[in-house]
Design a protein around this motif. Structure first.
Motif, PDB file in Angstrom:
ATOM      1  N   VAL A  65      -9.330  15.610  22.188  1.00  0.00           N
ATOM      2  CA  VAL A  65     -10.082  15.892  23.420  1.00  0.00           C
ATOM      3  C   VAL A  65     -10.172  17.383  23.752  1.00  0.00           C
ATOM      4  N   HIS A  66      -9.742  18.239  22.822  1.00  0.00           N
ATOM      5  CA  HIS A  66      -9.770  19.684  23.132  1.00  0.00           C
ATOM      6  C   HIS A  66     -10.120  20.500  21.885  1.00  0.00           C
ATOM      7  N   VAL A  67     -11.409  20.752  21.723  1.00  0.00           N
ATOM      8  CA  VAL A  67     -11.902  21.443  20.525  1.00  0.00           C
ATOM      9  C   VAL A  67     -12.965  22.470  20.943  1.00  0.00           C
ATOM     10  N   LEU A 149     -14.793  17.367  33.394  1.00  0.00           N
ATOM     11  CA  LEU A 149     -15.016  18.729  33.895  1.00  0.00           C
ATOM     12  C   LEU A 149     -13.922  19.624  33.331  1.00  0.00           C
ATOM     13  N   LYS A 150     -14.288  20.824  32.862  1.00  0.00           N
ATOM     14  CA  LYS A 150     -13.278  21.775  32.412  1.00  0.00           C
ATOM     15  C   LYS A 150     -13.265  22.961  33.346  1.00  0.00           C
ATOM     16  N   LEU A 151     -12.090  23.269  33.880  1.00  0.00           N
ATOM     17  CA  LEU A 151     -11.944  24.442  34.750  1.00  0.00           C
ATOM     18  C   LEU A 151     -11.004  25.449  34.116  1.00  0.00           C
ATOM     19  N   TYR A 152     -11.420  26.695  34.103  1.00  0.00           N
ATOM     20  CA  TYR A 152     -10.532  27.796  33.705  1.00  0.00           C
ATOM     21  C   TYR A 152     -10.024  28.442  34.985  1.00  0.00           C
ATOM     22  N   ILE A 153      -8.766  28.166  35.309  1.00  0.00           N
ATOM     23  CA  ILE A 153      -8.159  28.747  36.505  1.00  0.00           C
ATOM     24  C   ILE A 153      -7.760  30.195  36.200  1.00  0.00           C
ATOM     25  N   VAL A 183      -7.909  21.242  32.840  1.00  0.00           N
ATOM     26  CA  VAL A 183      -7.737  22.594  33.341  1.00  0.00           C
ATOM     27  C   VAL A 183      -6.951  23.482  32.385  1.00  0.00           C
ATOM     28  N   HIS A 184      -7.482  24.700  32.209  1.00  0.00           N
ATOM     29  CA  HIS A 184      -6.710  25.769  31.563  1.00  0.00           C
ATOM     30  C   HIS A 184      -5.897  26.408  32.682  1.00  0.00           C
ATOM     31  N   ALA A 185      -4.603  26.112  32.692  1.00  0.00           N
ATOM     32  CA  ALA A 185      -3.754  26.479  33.824  1.00  0.00           C
ATOM     33  C   ALA A 185      -2.962  27.750  33.544  1.00  0.00           C
ATOM     34  N   CYS A 227      -4.254  21.083  30.308  1.00  0.00           N
ATOM     35  CA  CYS A 227      -4.399  21.352  28.873  1.00  0.00           C
ATOM     36  C   CYS A 227      -3.197  22.159  28.372  1.00  0.00           C
ATOM     37  N   HIS A 228      -2.941  22.051  27.112  1.00  0.00           N
ATOM     38  CA  HIS A 228      -1.960  22.868  26.380  1.00  0.00           C
ATOM     39  C   HIS A 228      -0.789  23.368  27.213  1.00  0.00           C
ATOM     40  N   VAL A 229       0.059  22.446  27.620  1.00  0.00           N
ATOM     41  CA  VAL A 229       1.291  22.806  28.342  1.00  0.00           C
ATOM     42  C   VAL A 229       2.230  23.510  27.363  1.00  0.00           C
ATOM     43  N   CYS A 273      -2.845  33.479  21.106  1.00  0.00           N
ATOM     44  CA  CYS A 273      -3.601  32.406  21.765  1.00  0.00           C
ATOM     45  C   CYS A 273      -3.245  32.402  23.244  1.00  0.00           C
ATOM     46  N   ASN A 274      -4.059  31.687  24.022  1.00  0.00           N
ATOM     47  CA  ASN A 274      -3.816  31.512  25.459  1.00  0.00           C
ATOM     48  C   ASN A 274      -3.664  30.032  25.768  1.00  0.00           C
ATOM     49  N   PRO A 275      -2.595  29.629  26.443  1.00  0.00           N
ATOM     50  CA  PRO A 275      -1.401  30.410  26.730  1.00  0.00           C
ATOM     51  C   PRO A 275      -0.704  30.797  25.427  1.00  0.00           C
ATOM     52  N   THR A 298      -5.700  19.506  19.651  1.00  0.00           N
ATOM     53  CA  THR A 298      -5.530  20.715  18.838  1.00  0.00           C
ATOM     54  C   THR A 298      -5.757  22.020  19.589  1.00  0.00           C
ATOM     55  N   ASP A 299      -6.669  22.036  20.579  1.00  0.00           N
ATOM     56  CA  ASP A 299      -7.200  23.311  21.081  1.00  0.00           C
ATOM     57  C   ASP A 299      -7.691  24.163  19.900  1.00  0.00           C
ATOM     58  N   HIS A 300      -8.347  23.479  18.957  1.00  0.00           N
ATOM     59  CA  HIS A 300      -8.942  24.170  17.793  1.00  0.00           C
ATOM     60  C   HIS A 300      -9.839  25.297  18.302  1.00  0.00           C
TER      61      HIS A 300
HETATM   62 ZN    ZN Z   1      -7.324  26.795  27.336  1.00  0.00          ZN
END
Ligand code: ZN
Ligand code: DOR
Ligand code: ZN
Length: 435
Positions: A65-67, A149-153, A183-185, A227-229, A273-275, A298-300
């Motif tokens: 779910v994250h590419v 919905l994707k949010l970049y905080i 969310v990108h937290a 996302c990506h904790v 990478c972020n984080p 993955t956050d590929h």
């Molecule tokens: Zn992110």
């Protein structure tokens, strides 16, 4: 009437309902008909194909779910074809594309344009997120054909950033209750503050943002997906929030599970990478608290070697082709079970994002299948990757478990190391009613 095509996969070991079962699997057209010992073809089928898959283990196709597929706008890094080919090579049969493209996917028009491109080129099934901006809350909420919905905080690659309360609360309130807010937290003010001091996104940036977002989710009753904790403390906060009934789920990414800040030193820009990659206590903390993690994605995030070796290397690590081998290696090492792998990478993502056709080996689901040899040991390498960026931070690592075939909706789409699906075979996913 469409001809019924029956395929029998004979003699494999299936992962069904969290159990290992030696059984034959019957597929009719796009869907699973059933499974059982020594299945004979039903009498109405006078023609059928039989495929001997003895020695192989069959898992559901993975749902990532994250590419970042980079199209439109950065096709030199990846496009819908190269990215979905990489997905199939990694047994990922469904990808969700992120909206930090150029232009961003933030409007009806830009979403439609991306869907047209993906329809033409994708070889695996796909969904696309809509990205939040400071002023598109109502339009984003109306795009029911986006998967979420994707949010970049906090800011990351691309221009998407929603760091003001006013826009954040507008997005939460406008979003339908059955839609996920991913969310990108990372807290933008903290990111900037520490950058001035020469520190790159220390853990407090993520922790502040996660704590804040949990409060927003609690207040608004919306489904928050973090996302990506990357830290132990965030997993504790998320667990406590779940215990008081907050609708929150979270993901971790393979690079944060396998790599730490020492690897970042070794890898240089390729580990950026972020984080960021974290110190060993946080990395091991993710493993120790995996029971609080909902899914693995993955956050590929491919970038070319030239970009990575430039004076301003962008953040991002590719992962589609390495996630499953890494996870299967963890199974061999006794760090998780095969059922856990299926749950984290297929069943739970499909369930959370309401994909009724995906995520498990069950009658009437799509026949999206991963056939692996659990015993083969091999070495991950930059050579032969499908991703256009052509590198992996895991090159040189020995892994156990190798993909042999991938099936998508009843067709073999990858075998003997080659993608055999034609561009356009991939379809946009259908979300069902909220589960
Ligand atoms: Zn992110
Ligand atoms: O490292 C990252 N790369 N983190 C993100 O949030 C974005 C991603 C990208 O798109 O390159
Ligand atoms: Zn990402």
């Amino acid at each position: 009437m469409r001809a019924m095509q029956l395929t029998l996969l004979k003699g494999g070991q299936l992962v069904v309902e969290g159990q290992l079962l030696t059984a034959d699997l019957a597929i009719v057209n796009e869907r699973i008909l059933g499974y059982g010992a020594d299945l004979a073809p039903p009498p109405e089928f006078n023609q059928f194909d039989t495929v001997d898959v003895s020695g192989l283990t069959i898992l559901p196709g993975l749902v990532d779910v994250h590419v970042h597929l980079r199209e439109p706008g950065a096709e030199h890094k990846e496009d819908f074809l190269s990215g979905t080919r990489a997905a199939l090579a990694g047994c990922v049969t469904t990808v969700f594309g992120m909206p930090n493209t150029t232009p961003t996917i933030t409007t009806r028009t830009s979403l439609d344009q991306a869907i047209v491109l993906a329809d033409e080129k994708a070889v695996c099934d796909f969904g696309l997120y809509v990205g939040g901006t400071q002023d598109n809350a109502d339009e984003a909420a109306s795009l029911s054909d986006a998967v979420g919905l994707k949010l970049y905080i906090g800011s990351s690659t691309g221009d998407l950033l929603v760091d003001q309360f006013e826009a954040q609360i507008a997005h939460f309130m406008a979003t339908p209750l059955d839609r996920i807010i991913a969310v990108h937290a990372e807290d933008e003010a903290a990111v900037r503050h520490y950058a001035k001091q020469g520190q790159r996104r220390p853990p407090i940036c993520a922790k502040l943002s996660t704590a804040y977002l949990l409060t927003l989710a609690e207040q608004t009753g919306r489904h928050l997906h973090i996302c990506h904790v990357t830290t132990r403390d965030e997993l504790t906060l998320i667990r406590q929030a779940k215990e008081r009934g907050v609708r929150v789920t979270c993901e971790v990414s393979p690079h944060h599970l396998w790599l730490n800040t020492q690897d970042e030193q070794r890898l240089g820009p390729y580990g950026r990478c972020n984080p960021p990659l974290r110190d060993e206590p946080d990395r091991t903390g993710l493993w120790e608290h995996l029971d609080g993690v909902d899914l693995i994605a993955t956050d590929h995030a491919p970038h070319t070697r030239a970009e990575k070796e430039s004076g301003t290397p962008p953040a991002g690590i590719p992962g589609l082709e390495t996630m499953l081998p890494l996870l299967l290696t963890a199974v061999t090492e006794g760090r998780m079970s095969l059922a856990d792998v299926v749950s984290f990478t297929a069943t739970r993502p499909a369930h959370l994002f309401n994909l009724p056709d995906k995520g498990s080996i069950r009658p009437n689901k799509h026949a999206d299948l991963t056939l692996v040899d659990l015993n083969e040991t091999w070495t991950l390498s930059d050579d032969g990757l499908e991703t256009r960026c052509g590198w992996t931070p895991f090159a040189g690592m020995d892994v156990t478990g190798r993909v042999k075939q991938v099936w998508l909706r009843g067709q073999c789409v990858y075998r003997e190391g080659s993608v055999v699906a034609e561009p356009g075979y991939g379809q946009r996913v259908q979300q069902g009613q909220a589960g």
